[in-house]
Motif scaffolding. Structure first.
Motif, short mmCIF file in Angstrom:
data_model
loop_
_atom_site.label_atom_id
_atom_site.label_comp_id
_atom_site.label_asym_id
_atom_site.label_seq_id
_atom_site.Cartn_x
_atom_site.Cartn_y
_atom_site.Cartn_z
N PRO A 121 15.54 10.70 1.48
CA PRO A 121 14.10 10.39 1.57
C PRO A 121 13.61 9.62 0.35
CG PRO A 121 14.50 12.66 2.22
CD PRO A 121 15.80 12.14 1.67
N ALA A 129 1.51 -1.94 -1.82
CA ALA A 129 1.99 -1.65 -0.46
C ALA A 129 1.13 -2.25 0.63
CB ALA A 129 2.12 -0.14 -0.25
N VAL A 137 11.25 -3.15 -0.74
CA VAL A 137 11.98 -2.45 0.31
C VAL A 137 13.42 -2.96 0.41
CG1 VAL A 137 12.10 -2.03 2.79
CG2 VAL A 137 9.89 -1.93 1.60
N ARG A 140 16.49 -1.23 2.61
CA ARG A 140 16.64 0.21 2.62
C ARG A 140 15.49 0.92 3.37
NH1 ARG A 140 21.62 0.64 2.28
NH2 ARG A 140 22.63 1.31 0.38
N ASP A 141 15.73 2.17 3.74
CA ASP A 141 14.76 2.97 4.49
C ASP A 141 13.73 3.58 3.54
OD1 ASP A 141 16.84 4.45 3.35
OD2 ASP A 141 16.66 6.08 4.80
N ILE A 142 13.01 2.69 2.85
CA ILE A 142 11.99 3.13 1.89
C ILE A 142 10.63 3.16 2.59
CG2 ILE A 142 10.78 2.51 -0.25
CD1 ILE A 142 13.40 1.18 -1.19
N CYS A 143 9.89 4.27 2.41
CA CYS A 143 8.52 4.37 2.90
C CYS A 143 7.59 3.81 1.84
CB CYS A 143 8.12 5.83 3.07
SG CYS A 143 8.32 6.46 4.69
N MET A 144 6.81 2.79 2.18
CA MET A 144 5.82 2.27 1.25
C MET A 144 4.46 2.80 1.69
SD MET A 144 7.52 0.27 -0.91
CE MET A 144 6.24 -0.71 -1.70
N MET A 145 3.73 3.43 0.77
CA MET A 145 2.46 4.03 1.14
C MET A 145 1.36 3.51 0.22
SD MET A 145 1.79 8.06 1.70
CE MET A 145 0.24 8.71 2.30
#
Lengths: 446, 446
Positions: A121, A129, A137, A140-145
């Motif tokens: 995670p 963002a 990003v 990769r499976d990066i969440c940007m918030m």
């Protein structure tokens, strides 16, 4: 299994209060927060992992870091943190990473996140963002918030940081998937102009018992496919859409770097390749197309095609077709596993065909926008003939694992999709041998 | 409190398997998944909330939607879904939203997410998430997550979707914040050139018992501040950095739309305003600055300043300074609450001062890059004098709630920050009256 270990990272000397709050909320959500210091100005003294420890992994002392300009300092901090986090992860001490920062903090923290495997995670809170996050990003499976505020703890930001803390603990605690039968994975590259071919070929692979990973050939897609291959995810490649190579060589915007179409060859993974979309160089809105190319649109195949207001394509010239052939031959000669390049001589995608054919992707009127018929054999693409000349000059004929097959079909003809899928299945089953398709009526001697 | 209600949304006729899997994983993580259909091609029949129900809220039948082109169809689907989700939320049935899609799916789903209040968990999985996500995120707390693959369920995408499902349930279940004393919130706009002023003024507000929300004045920051005001979050505005107005009027890239600096006035919220950064028009790399402006850099104040390789500034001309004054006067005249515009006559930011002064933000050599001295009073900025002339011509002198105060200081002089914070505190305490600062030695008659 105990509490999940969550790294909470940031530039503590400017965002200390926000990071402390984030760590508190990770703990409230049931995680074990470990504060990782990425400070660029001075060490705060209260981090769980201090900047001194971080930069020691880059062979530096904190004083050396703080004496540098901010960009050089951030490079060393990122390098040290990547090593340190890798050590922690190898020791089973990283179940997730969350960070909060401005552009500098996001740049350092996402470099750490990009170094972590898929599935760990990764959440980055930053006001960057709500813009172009491509560099953060990557693949990769990066969440940007988007935390809305640049700085400050208040009822808006506390609510958002609390949510983010819940998210990273929730991800780290996501239940394992039971009863999902993992099948071997086929990598496949798709683009609008090759969609009919890709969907048909991949559905054949699925029916034969494989999962298929279809990436969008827009640069990030090709890069991440090469990474997935190197990370061991991919059993075989259906590299139908290689057009990122044209954009990389010719200045288009969808290049995937110089290493595209190298990983499968290096690792000896079976690959069936086609020149999907190599008839086009891709740009943004029309006013972003280089002047030089606009001046050449009277040359054969060099037409301009406005796909929509944000995507403009220019045809690959005959000389460039030859150059691309040379380039791909070089990469293919280095391949260590079964490798077949299939060339559909009647056109390489929906913009490259002699007559309108809705099934092949071009409704007309007239021929596809970048089509140019060969002079000697007008059924064939002249660009494809040039490309094949380069292959004939450069491909190593003595390698038993390597073959070029010319197919008298269009890219999006179902026969071509079936042909490629069958080739890959034979490679995976160990029954393929060089030349075993030569007797088929639509195969042309190379 | 029962299971959290999570809307799982997507274009089911093309991404059905992925959405079903996502819903399964939301359930596995302890959420109650409700599948919301956004299909553009045909209705699948297995959604919890069908497309027919969605578009009924836009007064349409599904057949009408499917007969339209995809863009028009998607607008109506988004409009219907926004209404329907608002109904559900009002009924307490939305604890979070998660969606998976390509560019079309992301466009529809994030319009729904943008319509939801801050704090409602929002996760968008899309391959568009490794590029410019500005249009998808807007000014909301939306998590954008890159699923790597364009399509297909496999060991990579299952792992990422499982994480995302854990994240949305984790966010929805994030523990309530106890023991955090919520203080009334001051909105504040910051930019590099006004940082010393903003940090000092906001720290005074914090010491006086307020929280401060500092937004970055880069377009999205100003838009979201106006929204926060309209959503009732903000008690008072320290609108120190209004430069987004210059970019909006003069073609710069950091405009925040025509409604910047209107919400506080309309709602009657106390506001102290300054022309922070209005000396600059902002562009990207130097080659993106319009030719017309590059030709005018010999005019007074029209200098070019390359802040870094990706940010180039052009000085606001004297005529434009006057125009901005007219524009702001019009907005101020409409304000219903206590409103003071404070004009620091010695310069509006770190690029706009007569002599180097590291404390004021400009290390030199020479004067700030866009500084132009007034002819009659060379201590004052000529641009500021032009701006004041417009204010004198346009500001309604009969409004007791509205005042313009000219201050014989630079923007980043601590005295100016203290002066603005004190004004706002007086407004909030009800002790401010128009003209009550006129006797201060650095206040110049307007």
């Amino acid at each position: 299994m105990g509490n999940k270990q969550i790294l909470v990272a940031g530039i503590l000397d400017t965002k200390g209060e926000e990071i402390k709050f984030l760590a508190d909320r990770v703990r409230a959500a049931g995680g074990n927060a470990v504060i990782l210091e990425l400070s660029v100005g001075h060490e705060v003294g209260w981090a769980d992992i201090s900047l001194s420890e971080v930069v020691s992994r880059a062979g530096k002392k904190k004083e050396e870091i703080f004496a540098l300009d901010r960009n050089s300092a951030s490079d060393l901090i990122a390098a040290g943190a990547i090593k340190l986090v890798d050590e922690l992860r190898t020791a089973g001490k990283v179940d997730g990473v969350i960070a909060y920062g401005g552009s500098m903090g996001a740049s350092i923290a996402t470099r750490i996140m990009q170094s972590l495997p898929i599935g760990v995670p990764k959440i980055m809170l930053t006001t960057m963002a709500s813009g172009d996050v491509g560099p953060y990003v990557g693949t990769r499976d990066i969440c940007m918030m988007y935390p809305i505020a640049e700085a400050g703890l208040n009822k808006v930001t506390r609510e958002i940081l609390n949510n983010a803390a819940g998210a990273v603990v929730g991800m780290a605690s996501a239940p394992a998937m039971e009863g999902v039968a993992e099948k071997p994975l086929i990598g496949c590259m798709m683009f609008g102009v090759t969609t009919p071919c890709v969907l048909r070929a991949s559905s054949i692979m699925e029916k034969a018992g494989y999962d298929v990973m279809i990436n969008h050939a827009v640069g990030s897609g090709g890069r991440s496919m090469e990474e997935l291959i190197r990370d061991g995810y991919i059993t075989g490649m259906l590299d139908i859409t290689t057009h990122e190579i044209a954009d990389e060589m010719l200045g288009g915007v969808l290049g995937a770097g110089p290493d595209r179409m190298t990983a499968a060859g290096e690792l000896g993974i079976p690959q069936v390749i086609a020149p999907g979309g190599l008839d086009l160089i891709n740009f943004g809105p029309k006013n972003t197309v280089p002047e030089r190319l606009l001046k050449e649109t009277d040359q054969p195949g060099r037409n301009l095609y406005e796909h929509n207001p944000t995507v403009t394509c220019i045809g690959v010239s005959m000389e460039e077709g030859y150059m691309i052939g040379e380039h791909m031959a070089e990469k293919l000669n280095a391949a260590r596993g079964p490798s077949v390049l299939c060339v559909p001589m009647q056109g390489w995608g929906a913009c490259d065909l002699a007559e309108p054919d809705i099934e092949l992707g071009w409704a007309g009127p007239g021929s596809g926008p970048v089509w140019t018929a060969d002079v000697d054999n007008p059924k064939w693409s002249r660009r494809s003939v040039q490309y094949v000349k380069a292959l004939q000059a450069k491909i190593d004929p003595n390698k038993d694992n390597l073959e070029v097959i010319l197919v008298d079909k269009h890219m999006n003809d179902p026969v071509f999709a079936d042909f490629m899928a069958e080739l890959l299945l034979e490679m995976l089953n160990g029954t393929w041998t060089k030349g075993n398709k030569s007797d088929l009526p639509y195969v042309i001697p190379f």
